[in-house]
Write a protein that holds these residues in place. Sequence first.
Motif, PDB file in Angstrom:
ATOM      1  N   LEU A  29      34.896  24.901  53.199  1.00 45.95           N
ATOM      2  CA  LEU A  29      34.280  23.574  53.185  1.00 45.95           C
ATOM      3  C   LEU A  29      34.475  22.902  51.833  1.00 45.95           C
ATOM      4  O   LEU A  29      34.822  21.718  51.758  1.00 45.95           O
ATOM      5  N   ARG A  30      34.270  23.642  50.755  1.00 46.63           N
ATOM      6  CA  ARG A  30      34.452  23.063  49.412  1.00 46.63           C
ATOM      7  C   ARG A  30      35.898  22.621  49.195  1.00 46.63           C
ATOM      8  O   ARG A  30      36.141  21.586  48.573  1.00 46.63           O
ATOM      9  N   LEU A  60      34.066  26.766  62.127  1.00 43.42           N
ATOM     10  CA  LEU A  60      33.542  25.517  61.557  1.00 43.42           C
ATOM     11  C   LEU A  60      33.765  24.348  62.513  1.00 43.42           C
ATOM     12  O   LEU A  60      32.925  23.453  62.617  1.00 43.42           O
ATOM     13  N   LYS A  61      34.885  24.367  63.208  1.00 42.13           N
ATOM     14  CA  LYS A  61      35.177  23.314  64.184  1.00 42.13           C
ATOM     15  C   LYS A  61      34.193  23.371  65.350  1.00 42.13           C
ATOM     16  O   LYS A  61      33.682  22.336  65.789  1.00 42.13           O
ATOM     17  N   GLU A  62      33.900  24.574  65.829  1.00 43.73           N
ATOM     18  CA  GLU A  62      32.932  24.747  66.921  1.00 43.73           C
ATOM     19  C   GLU A  62      31.556  24.214  66.546  1.00 43.73           C
ATOM     20  O   GLU A  62      30.835  23.695  67.385  1.00 43.73           O
ATOM     21  N   LYS A  63      31.200  24.343  65.282  1.00 44.60           N
ATOM     22  CA  LYS A  63      29.898  23.869  64.797  1.00 44.60           C
ATOM     23  C   LYS A  63      29.905  22.384  64.451  1.00 44.60           C
ATOM     24  O   LYS A  63      28.894  21.829  64.046  1.00 44.60           O
ATOM     25  N   GLY A  64      31.072  21.724  64.568  1.00 40.19           N
ATOM     26  CA  GLY A  64      31.155  20.294  64.292  1.00 40.19           C
ATOM     27  C   GLY A  64      31.202  19.942  62.824  1.00 40.19           C
ATOM     28  O   GLY A  64      30.864  18.823  62.440  1.00 40.19           O
ATOM     29  N   LEU A  65      31.635  20.888  61.984  1.00 44.90           N
ATOM     30  CA  LEU A  65      31.661  20.654  60.543  1.00 44.90           C
ATOM     31  C   LEU A  65      33.046  20.257  60.036  1.00 44.90           C
ATOM     32  O   LEU A  65      33.163  19.634  58.985  1.00 44.90           O
ATOM     33  N   VAL A  66      34.086  20.651  60.757  1.00 43.65           N
ATOM     34  CA  VAL A  66      35.445  20.234  60.432  1.00 43.65           C
ATOM     35  C   VAL A  66      36.124  19.755  61.707  1.00 43.65           C
ATOM     36  O   VAL A  66      35.691  20.086  62.819  1.00 43.65           O
ATOM     37  N   GLY A  76      51.721  22.312  60.630  1.00 43.51           N
ATOM     38  CA  GLY A  76      51.249  21.267  59.736  1.00 43.51           C
ATOM     39  C   GLY A  76      49.966  20.593  60.187  1.00 43.51           C
ATOM     40  O   GLY A  76      49.730  19.434  59.853  1.00 43.51           O
ATOM     41  N   ARG A  77      49.143  21.326  60.928  1.00 44.30           N
ATOM     42  CA  ARG A  77      47.856  20.743  61.327  1.00 44.30           C
ATOM     43  C   ARG A  77      47.012  20.479  60.088  1.00 44.30           C
ATOM     44  O   ARG A  77      46.939  21.299  59.181  1.00 44.30           O
ATOM     45  N   LEU A  78      46.365  19.334  60.084  1.00 45.18           N
ATOM     46  CA  LEU A  78      45.510  18.943  58.970  1.00 45.18           C
ATOM     47  C   LEU A  78      44.051  19.012  59.400  1.00 45.18           C
ATOM     48  O   LEU A  78      43.692  18.503  60.463  1.00 45.18           O
ATOM     49  N   TYR A  79      43.247  19.639  58.563  1.00 44.40           N
ATOM     50  CA  TYR A  79      41.816  19.748  58.829  1.00 44.40           C
ATOM     51  C   TYR A  79      41.048  18.968  57.776  1.00 44.40           C
ATOM     52  O   TYR A  79      41.443  18.922  56.606  1.00 44.40           O
ATOM     53  N   ALA A  80      39.945  18.354  58.214  1.00 44.70           N
ATOM     54  CA  ALA A  80      39.100  17.558  57.315  1.00 44.70           C
ATOM     55  C   ALA A  80      37.640  17.785  57.683  1.00 44.70           C
ATOM     56  O   ALA A  80      37.318  18.227  58.789  1.00 44.70           O
ATOM     57  N   LEU A  81      36.770  17.454  56.754  1.00 41.92           N
ATOM     58  CA  LEU A  81      35.328  17.537  57.003  1.00 41.92           C
ATOM     59  C   LEU A  81      34.898  16.416  57.942  1.00 41.92           C
ATOM     60  O   LEU A  81      35.395  15.296  57.849  1.00 41.92           O
ATOM     61  N   LYS A  86      30.404  16.840  55.536  1.00 41.36           N
ATOM     62  CA  LYS A  86      30.227  16.203  54.228  1.00 41.36           C
ATOM     63  C   LYS A  86      28.774  16.287  53.771  1.00 41.36           C
ATOM     64  O   LYS A  86      28.491  16.455  52.593  1.00 41.36           O
ATOM     65  N   GLU A  87      27.844  16.134  54.722  1.00 40.69           N
ATOM     66  CA  GLU A  87      26.414  16.252  54.386  1.00 40.69           C
ATOM     67  C   GLU A  87      26.078  17.681  53.955  1.00 40.69           C
ATOM     68  O   GLU A  87      25.321  17.879  53.014  1.00 40.69           O
TER      69      GLU A  87
END
Length: 92
Positions: A29-30, A60-66, A76-81, A86-87
Amino acid sequence: MSKSRNKENKMNYNKLGWIKASTYRQNILRSLEAGPKTPKELAEENEYRMSHVSRTLSNLKEKGLVECLNPDCRKGRLYALTDEGKEMIKVI
């Protein structure tokens, strides 16, 4: 405070506890706080094996964080918060 608000807060604290229980989750996450990254970039930056990064991103994706910004790409998949991610980053 309404019952629905209490339930919402409790869910956030449950997720926060879940994040804090794993240095993998915290560090991924950081790393994403700076902007979207590929799993390979995350693995290299944190000196983690790709299997750990992939599993952590999936959780993290399952939890809705990324979120995956380009899920149709095989490489080349891109992951973001997400906004919730972010919260959470502000608290950990």
